[in-house]
Design a protein around this motif. Structure first.
Motif, PDB file in Angstrom:
ATOM      1  N   UNK A 158      -3.669  43.326  24.133  1.00 31.03           N
ATOM      2  CA  UNK A 158      -4.431  43.118  22.796  1.00 31.03           C
ATOM      3  C   UNK A 158      -6.044  43.344  22.772  1.00 31.03           C
ATOM      4  N   UNK A 159      -6.254  43.578  24.056  1.00 31.15           N
ATOM      5  CA  UNK A 159      -7.687  44.249  24.311  1.00 31.15           C
ATOM      6  C   UNK A 159      -7.941  45.492  24.103  1.00 31.15           C
ATOM      7  N   UNK A 160      -7.106  46.328  24.974  1.00 31.79           N
ATOM      8  CA  UNK A 160      -7.100  47.698  25.053  1.00 31.79           C
ATOM      9  C   UNK A 160      -6.425  48.550  24.197  1.00 31.79           C
ATOM     10  N   UNK A 161      -5.260  48.031  23.498  1.00 31.25           N
ATOM     11  CA  UNK A 161      -4.494  48.790  22.619  1.00 31.25           C
ATOM     12  C   UNK A 161      -4.314  48.501  21.231  1.00 31.25           C
ATOM     13  N   UNK A 162      -4.531  49.427  20.331  1.00 32.06           N
ATOM     14  CA  UNK A 162      -4.301  49.144  18.923  1.00 32.06           C
ATOM     15  C   UNK A 162      -2.816  49.008  18.696  1.00 32.06           C
ATOM     16  N   UNK A 163      -1.940  49.504  19.402  1.00 32.29           N
ATOM     17  CA  UNK A 163      -0.490  49.507  19.209  1.00 32.29           C
ATOM     18  C   UNK A 163       0.248  49.080  20.416  1.00 32.29           C
ATOM     19  N   UNK A 164       1.198  48.413  20.263  1.00 32.75           N
ATOM     20  CA  UNK A 164       2.045  47.979  21.413  1.00 32.75           C
ATOM     21  C   UNK A 164       3.278  49.137  21.594  1.00 32.75           C
ATOM     22  N   UNK A 165       4.056  49.019  22.599  1.00 35.57           N
ATOM     23  CA  UNK A 165       4.848  49.987  22.635  1.00 35.57           C
ATOM     24  C   UNK A 165       6.346  49.470  23.431  1.00 35.57           C
ATOM     25  N   UNK A 166       7.547  50.360  23.243  1.00 37.41           N
ATOM     26  CA  UNK A 166       8.714  49.960  23.761  1.00 37.41           C
ATOM     27  C   UNK A 166       8.893  51.008  25.007  1.00 37.41           C
ATOM     28  N   UNK A 167       9.344  50.592  25.960  1.00 34.69           N
ATOM     29  CA  UNK A 167       9.761  51.402  26.951  1.00 34.69           C
ATOM     30  C   UNK A 167      10.950  50.863  27.676  1.00 34.69           C
TER      31      UNK A 167
ATOM     32  N   UNK B 294       7.757  58.812  32.634  1.00 32.86           N
ATOM     33  CA  UNK B 294       8.058  57.580  31.833  1.00 32.86           C
ATOM     34  C   UNK B 294       7.694  58.205  30.532  1.00 32.86           C
ATOM     35  N   UNK B 295       8.762  57.394  29.429  1.00 31.05           N
ATOM     36  CA  UNK B 295       8.712  57.714  28.025  1.00 31.05           C
ATOM     37  C   UNK B 295       8.637  56.376  27.242  1.00 31.05           C
ATOM     38  N   UNK B 296       7.708  56.349  26.348  1.00 31.73           N
ATOM     39  CA  UNK B 296       7.580  55.019  25.422  1.00 31.73           C
ATOM     40  C   UNK B 296       7.600  55.706  24.140  1.00 31.73           C
ATOM     41  N   UNK B 297       7.949  54.494  23.151  1.00 30.54           N
ATOM     42  CA  UNK B 297       7.692  54.643  21.546  1.00 30.54           C
ATOM     43  C   UNK B 297       6.786  53.620  21.205  1.00 30.54           C
ATOM     44  N   UNK B 298       5.766  53.813  20.394  1.00 33.50           N
ATOM     45  CA  UNK B 298       4.683  52.865  20.118  1.00 33.50           C
ATOM     46  C   UNK B 298       5.338  52.137  18.905  1.00 33.50           C
ATOM     47  N   UNK B 299       4.628  51.170  18.358  1.00 33.88           N
ATOM     48  CA  UNK B 299       5.310  50.353  17.493  1.00 33.88           C
ATOM     49  C   UNK B 299       5.027  51.112  16.030  1.00 33.88           C
ATOM     50  N   UNK B 300       4.083  51.949  16.068  1.00 38.12           N
ATOM     51  CA  UNK B 300       3.959  52.777  14.716  1.00 38.12           C
ATOM     52  C   UNK B 300       5.030  54.159  14.970  1.00 38.12           C
ATOM     53  N   UNK B 301       5.948  54.022  15.753  1.00 36.51           N
ATOM     54  CA  UNK B 301       7.024  54.775  15.833  1.00 36.51           C
ATOM     55  C   UNK B 301       6.731  56.330  16.170  1.00 36.51           C
ATOM     56  N   UNK B 302       5.746  56.330  17.262  1.00 35.69           N
ATOM     57  CA  UNK B 302       5.454  57.765  17.799  1.00 35.69           C
ATOM     58  C   UNK B 302       5.725  57.878  19.289  1.00 35.69           C
ATOM     59  N   UNK B 303       6.329  58.816  19.671  1.00 33.83           N
ATOM     60  CA  UNK B 303       6.876  59.001  21.085  1.00 33.83           C
ATOM     61  C   UNK B 303       5.913  59.455  21.889  1.00 33.83           C
ATOM     62  N   UNK B 304       5.636  59.116  23.247  1.00 38.67           N
ATOM     63  CA  UNK B 304       4.988  59.747  24.053  1.00 38.67           C
ATOM     64  C   UNK B 304       5.385  59.835  25.511  1.00 38.67           C
ATOM     65  N   UNK B 305       5.120  60.810  26.405  1.00 38.11           N
ATOM     66  CA  UNK B 305       5.645  60.821  27.763  1.00 38.11           C
ATOM     67  C   UNK B 305       4.542  60.801  28.642  1.00 38.11           C
ATOM     68  N   UNK B 306       4.697  60.060  29.752  1.00 36.76           N
ATOM     69  CA  UNK B 306       3.654  60.166  30.871  1.00 36.76           C
ATOM     70  C   UNK B 306       4.289  60.583  32.063  1.00 36.76           C
ATOM     71  N   UNK B 307       3.529  61.673  32.653  1.00 38.21           N
ATOM     72  CA  UNK B 307       3.785  61.935  33.965  1.00 38.21           C
ATOM     73  C   UNK B 307       2.769  61.489  35.118  1.00 38.21           C
TER      74      UNK B 307
END
Length: 233
Positions: A73-82, A98-111
């Motif tokens: 809640x401090x560092x992120x504007x959007x939560x995410x699903x992983x 790792x891959x996740x989907x933010x609650x504004x429905x955008x996908x990201x991948x993290x290496x």
């Protein structure tokens, strides 16, 4: 000229005029005709989008059970699903994808990189057989009991990597982290399934979002027409 004459005849039949209507009257009749068409189309779009939404929502619900939601809640504007198998807490001190989907429905991948020295990640390449996909991203590094780096790939680039993995999950897949040196590791069966599930959910959430937006636009058009029609009465 013939088109204008038809509007005049339509206008006179509709309103019972005894004299030739003015250009303003004709323009109003044409505007009313276009508004009526827009209204009918908006109703059709609303029904069609809603019918598709009722098909997609039940497909997303069982998938969601494999994912967890978190938000700082401090560092992120959007939560995410992983996916449960790809949580950071389950993959400490190792290189993984790792891959996740933010609650504004955008996908990201993290290496994720972990090692004794700086790696300076710039890109990731995912390879299966002779085929591969490579994307660049933004890198974040910190040193806490070892050197950690997180390269983030977003939006369409992330979806393309996920699609590549989902379409080849029955075959060996290697991930190459590119930086000061090349670090290569293989995805195991569980990781490939989790990333394929993430892709499926990301596409569903994107399509659901598009349908909800279309329904919102159609609803506004319908309300505008009905409000105007009520006032004119």
């Amino acid at each position: 000229m013939q088109k204008i004459s038809l509007y005049i005849i339509f206008f006179c039949i509709l309103f019972g005029c005894t004299s030739k209507p003015s250009k303003v009257d004709i323009m109003r009749a044409e505007k009313a005709r276009k508004d009526s068409i827009t209204y009918v189309q908006a109703q059709q779009n609303l029904r069609y989008s809603d019918s598709l939404l009722q098909v997609l929502l039940p497909q997303a619900e069982p998938l969601m059970k494999s994912f967890v939601y978190s938000k700082d809640t401090v560092a992120e504007d959007h939560g995410h699903y992983v996916h449960r198998l790809l949580q950071t807490s389950s993959n400490t001190a190792r290189n993984f994808l790792q891959a996740y989907i933010s609650d504004d429905r955008k996908a990201s991948i993290q290496s994720y990189y972990f090692g004794s020295q700086s790696h300076q990640q710039t890109a990731i390449r995912v390879t299966s057989g002779e085929e591969y996909i490579e994307k660049t991203g933004s890198n974040h590094a910190f040193n806490v009991e070892g050197w950690h780096e997180i390269l983030t790939v977003t939006d369409d680039d992330a979806l393309q990597i996920l699609a590549f993995i989902a379409n080849r999950q029955d075959y060996p897949i290697r991930v190459q982290s590119q930086g000061k040196q090349s670090i290569v590791y293989a995805l195991n069966k569980q990781e490939k399934q989790a990333l394929a599930d993430t892709y499926q959910l990301a596409v569903l959430m994107r399509d659901i979002d598009a349908l909800e937006r279309a329904m919102h636009v159609a609803d506004l058009q319908i309300q505008k027409y009905e409000k105007k029609h009520t006032i004119s009465k």
